[in-house]
Write a protein that holds these residues in place. Structure first.
Motif, short mmCIF file in Angstrom:
data_model
loop_
_atom_site.label_atom_id
_atom_site.label_comp_id
_atom_site.label_asym_id
_atom_site.label_seq_id
_atom_site.Cartn_x
_atom_site.Cartn_y
_atom_site.Cartn_z
N GLU A 8 6.84 3.07 -8.81
CA GLU A 8 8.13 2.24 -8.97
C GLU A 8 8.56 2.55 -10.30
O GLU A 8 7.95 2.67 -11.39
CB GLU A 8 7.66 0.70 -8.99
CG GLU A 8 8.82 -0.06 -9.29
CD GLU A 8 9.92 -0.17 -8.35
OE1 GLU A 8 11.12 0.43 -8.94
OE2 GLU A 8 9.98 -0.25 -7.21
N ASP A 9 10.08 3.01 -10.32
CA ASP A 9 10.52 3.56 -11.41
C ASP A 9 11.38 2.45 -12.42
O ASP A 9 11.87 2.72 -13.52
CB ASP A 9 11.65 4.68 -10.83
CG ASP A 9 12.84 4.16 -10.18
OD1 ASP A 9 12.46 3.25 -9.16
OD2 ASP A 9 13.83 4.55 -10.32
N GLU A 10 11.27 1.16 -11.69
CA GLU A 10 12.07 -0.10 -12.49
C GLU A 10 11.12 -0.53 -13.35
O GLU A 10 10.09 -1.35 -12.96
CB GLU A 10 12.50 -1.13 -11.55
CG GLU A 10 13.89 -0.55 -10.90
CD GLU A 10 14.71 -1.76 -10.37
OE1 GLU A 10 14.61 -2.86 -10.86
OE2 GLU A 10 15.05 -1.72 -9.02
N PRO A 11 11.02 -0.53 -14.85
CA PRO A 11 9.91 -0.92 -15.60
C PRO A 11 9.84 -2.40 -15.39
O PRO A 11 8.56 -2.74 -15.29
CB PRO A 11 10.49 -0.65 -17.12
CG PRO A 11 11.54 0.55 -16.76
CD PRO A 11 12.20 0.24 -15.50
N SER A 12 10.63 -3.20 -15.25
CA SER A 12 10.24 -4.64 -15.29
C SER A 12 9.78 -4.85 -13.94
O SER A 12 9.00 -5.76 -13.94
CB SER A 12 11.79 -5.53 -15.31
OG SER A 12 12.73 -4.87 -14.31
N MET A 13 10.11 -4.36 -12.71
CA MET A 13 9.64 -4.36 -11.64
C MET A 13 8.10 -4.09 -11.32
O MET A 13 7.11 -4.74 -10.89
CB MET A 13 10.39 -3.65 -10.37
CG MET A 13 9.66 -3.66 -9.15
SD MET A 13 9.57 -5.42 -8.14
CE MET A 13 11.12 -5.50 -7.62
N LEU A 14 7.86 -2.98 -12.03
CA LEU A 14 6.57 -2.18 -12.27
C LEU A 14 5.71 -3.20 -13.03
O LEU A 14 4.50 -3.53 -12.45
CB LEU A 14 6.60 -0.97 -13.01
CG LEU A 14 5.38 -0.09 -12.85
CD1 LEU A 14 4.64 0.20 -11.67
CD2 LEU A 14 5.49 1.18 -13.79
N GLU A 32 5.69 6.07 -12.56
CA GLU A 32 6.95 5.82 -12.85
C GLU A 32 7.78 6.78 -12.11
O GLU A 32 9.24 6.36 -12.18
CB GLU A 32 7.29 5.65 -14.26
CG GLU A 32 6.41 4.59 -15.01
CD GLU A 32 6.93 4.18 -16.40
OE1 GLU A 32 7.66 4.90 -16.93
OE2 GLU A 32 6.34 3.36 -17.11
N ASP A 33 7.45 7.78 -11.54
CA ASP A 33 8.34 8.77 -10.69
C ASP A 33 7.50 9.34 -9.58
O ASP A 33 6.23 9.11 -9.63
CB ASP A 33 8.97 9.86 -11.82
CG ASP A 33 7.76 10.69 -12.01
OD1 ASP A 33 7.21 11.30 -11.33
OD2 ASP A 33 7.95 10.97 -13.42
N ASP A 52 7.70 2.60 -3.91
CA ASP A 52 9.09 2.58 -3.76
C ASP A 52 9.71 3.59 -3.05
O ASP A 52 9.29 4.82 -3.26
CB ASP A 52 9.78 2.40 -5.16
CG ASP A 52 11.31 2.10 -5.33
OD1 ASP A 52 11.65 1.42 -4.42
OD2 ASP A 52 11.78 2.58 -6.07
N THR A 80 11.72 -0.93 -0.88
CA THR A 80 12.81 -0.51 -0.82
C THR A 80 13.95 -1.66 -0.78
O THR A 80 14.11 -2.71 -0.39
CB THR A 80 13.23 0.44 0.31
OG1 THR A 80 14.39 0.95 0.02
CG2 THR A 80 12.99 -0.16 1.68
N LYS A 102 13.28 -5.40 -0.71
CA LYS A 102 13.70 -6.03 -1.85
C LYS A 102 15.00 -6.78 -1.76
O LYS A 102 15.99 -6.40 -1.02
CB LYS A 102 13.71 -5.15 -3.03
CG LYS A 102 12.79 -4.24 -3.50
CD LYS A 102 13.05 -3.09 -4.55
CE LYS A 102 11.76 -2.16 -5.06
NZ LYS A 102 12.14 -1.36 -6.01
#
Length: 229
Positions: A8-14, A32-33, A52, A80, A102
């Motif tokens: 997952e690339d969204e830090p807060s979601m991760l 993260e990617d 993701d 997604t 999501k």
């Protein structure tokens, strides 16, 4: 303890997913990617991957496709923001085990994870028979290895699960609802076209003539029947 990879690339979601899954006693790794995620999937033995779809470098769809092409059978749940049916169908046909859109609630996600782990662990446990021969196909339900006319072929998680269920109910009619509940679970159900596509893939491995099936029969208006002595 089940090791889970979150890509997952969204830090807060991760971090939110990581914290909540660790609280539920899962062992969690992160990426993260897409490039890092794919490498980790290929190099490690996870019980499940939360993946993701919209990722830098390599998309979740491409990761799923590349992992399955390499013979990786680790269960994958796609995450997604896309909700269109075409994306759901594409993800499942590329080899994903489930799909969640999501925004989603934590309880729903945990239920999906438990359902996928339960189904896949049941298959790998082997139940009655671990290895069978059916038409042109020899398959090992435990290792997910398949051979057609002696040549190894790729077997997706869903193909093995569907065939395992049909085999355990051989010579009986299995309804579409049975397959939906037992293979996909009640949390997410694919379209009938997706099920037909998986049956077609199995017929191409099993039948001498997939257009005139003699082993996996269609029971019109109901479902399918696997015929075996």
């Amino acid at each position: 303890m089940y090791p889970i990879l979150i890509v997952e690339d969204e830090p807060s979601m991760l971090m939110g997913l990581k914290d909540n899954l660790e609280f539920e006693s899962y062992e969690v790794d992160t990426a993260e990617d897409g490039e890092i995620g794919l490498n980790k999937i290929l190099e490690n033995n996870y019980s499940l991957v939360l993946l993701d779809v919209m990722l830098p470098k390599i998309s979740g769809f491409d990761i799923c496709k590349k992992a399955r092409a390499k013979g990786i059978q680790t269960p994958i749940i796609l995450l997604t923001a896309k909700g269109e049916e075409i994306d759901k169908v594409l993800g499942l046909e590329l080899g994903a085990d489930d799909y969640i859109t999501k925004p989603f609630g934590l309880r729903e996600l945990l239920a999906r994870i438990r359902a996928v782990l339960r189904r896949t662990q049941n298959v790998t446990a082997g139940k009655e028979e671990e290895k069978i021969e059916l038409g042109r196909l020899s398959v090992d339900f435990k290792s997910f290895e398949g051979f057609v006319d002696g040549e190894e072929v790729k077997m997706s998680h869903k193909e093995v699960e569907i065939l395992h269920y049909l085999w355990n109910h051989k010579n009986k009619t299995v309804s579409r609802d049975d397959l939906l509940d037992e293979v996909w679970g009640t949390e997410y159900q694919p379209t009938s076209r997706t099920i037909d596509n998986f049956i077609l893939k199995l017929r191409q491995k099993i039948e001498d003539d997939p257009n005139h099936a003699k082993i996996i029969l269609t029971v019109h208006g109901v479902g399918y029947r696997l015929v075996s002595n």
